[in-house]
Every structure is written in structure tokens, then in C-alpha cells.
Write an enzyme that holds these catalytic residues in place. Structure first.
Site, short mmCIF file in Angstrom:
data_model
loop_
_atom_site.label_atom_id
_atom_site.label_comp_id
_atom_site.label_asym_id
_atom_site.label_seq_id
_atom_site.Cartn_x
_atom_site.Cartn_y
_atom_site.Cartn_z
N GLY A 146 7.36 8.98 -9.12
CA GLY A 146 7.73 9.01 -7.71
C GLY A 146 8.76 7.95 -7.35
O GLY A 146 9.23 7.90 -6.22
N CYS A 147 9.10 7.11 -8.31
CA CYS A 147 10.11 6.08 -8.08
C CYS A 147 11.44 6.57 -8.63
O CYS A 147 11.49 7.14 -9.72
CB CYS A 147 9.74 4.77 -8.78
SG CYS A 147 8.30 3.97 -8.11
#
Length: 141
Positions: free
Chosen positions: A51-52
Site C-alpha cells: 500500500g506504500c
């Protein structure tokens, strides 16, 4: 060890000394640069935070109900954000980590000044830390 709330208060106070956003970003970068390098053995696929936009490694340990965290990133700003999370959560009781409401992002204005991708990455790091803390508190790690 200071309480999680005391640490959050210190962070807010430190940021309040920096009125301009370019100063706050420079401070975040400085925090990232000062953070201890993550040993290569912890730079594993399992420790990558999904998710980064940047690559972020988050190593988590549970030691007698205490959370111990180590992190690193290929982005200095994200590394600075990880440094703040480590200041707040590492070496704290898992139950306290689970119950903590993070207020310092709102109080410093960081929540309004991060790109949506960095905010998503920050949320992903927080979610992983809290999920691990729940398992630690339950004796499941």
C-alpha cells in the site's frame, strides 16, 4: 518509558517550533536520516508494507507483550514518518498500542500535507502495527 500520549505530545511540540511546511518536511527528512539502518536480514518480502508507493520494510517483534519495531524505506520522507511511528509505538505494551488513537498527525497538520499516496502508505504502516499488536496482546505471535 514515556507513555504513548506523552510521546505524541512531544512530537506535536517539536513540530510547533517549525511554522513553515518546508521546515517540517526538512525535519521529517532529518528524522529519517537519523533512524538506525534496518539490518539486511529484516529486508524481506514478509516485512514489506503493502500500500506504500515507496518500499517500506517494517520488522515487528513481540517480547513479553511489548512491541519492538524496526523500519526502513527508500524514501526519506516516508522513513521520517516511520521514525515517528517507531517513536510512538516501539517498546510499548501491545494493549496500549491497540487502544491508542494517533492524534499527532492531526495536531501537527501532517495529515493535510501528505500526498494521498504517502497518506495511504502511512495508514498501511499503522494498520500493520496495530494488527501485530493485537496478535501480540493475544499471545498469537
Amino acid at each position: 518509558m514515556p507513555s504513548i500520549q506523552a510521546i505524541q505530545n512531544d512530537i506535536v511540540e517539536n513540530f510547533s517550533l517549525l511554522p513553515e511546511w518546508d521546515e517540517r518536511y526538512a525535519y521529517l527528512i532529518e528524522l529519517g536520516q537519523k533512524m538506525e539502518a534496518l539490518p539486511e536480514k529484516y529486508r524481506t518480502e514478509e516485512n514489506i508494507v503493502r500500500g506504500c508507493q515507496s518500499t517500506v520494510w517494517l520488522h515487528r517483534e513481540c517480547n513479553d507483550g511489548m512491541i519492538i519495531l524496526k523500519a526502513d524505506s527508500d524514501s526519506l520522507i516516508v522513513k521520517g514518518l516511520a521514525s515517528l511511528l517507531l517513536q510512538v509505538f516501539s517498546d510499548q505494551k501491545a494493549n496500549a498500542v491497540v487502544k491508542t488513537e494517533l492524534t499527532f498527525f492531526d495536531e501537527t497538520g501532517l495529515n493535510k500535507n501528505l500526498s494521498s499516496q504517502r497518506a495511504n502508505g502511512l495508514t498501511a504502516m499503522i494498520d500493520q502495527i496495530k494488527a501485530f499488536a493485537m496478535n501480540c496482546a493475544a499471545g498469537q505471535v
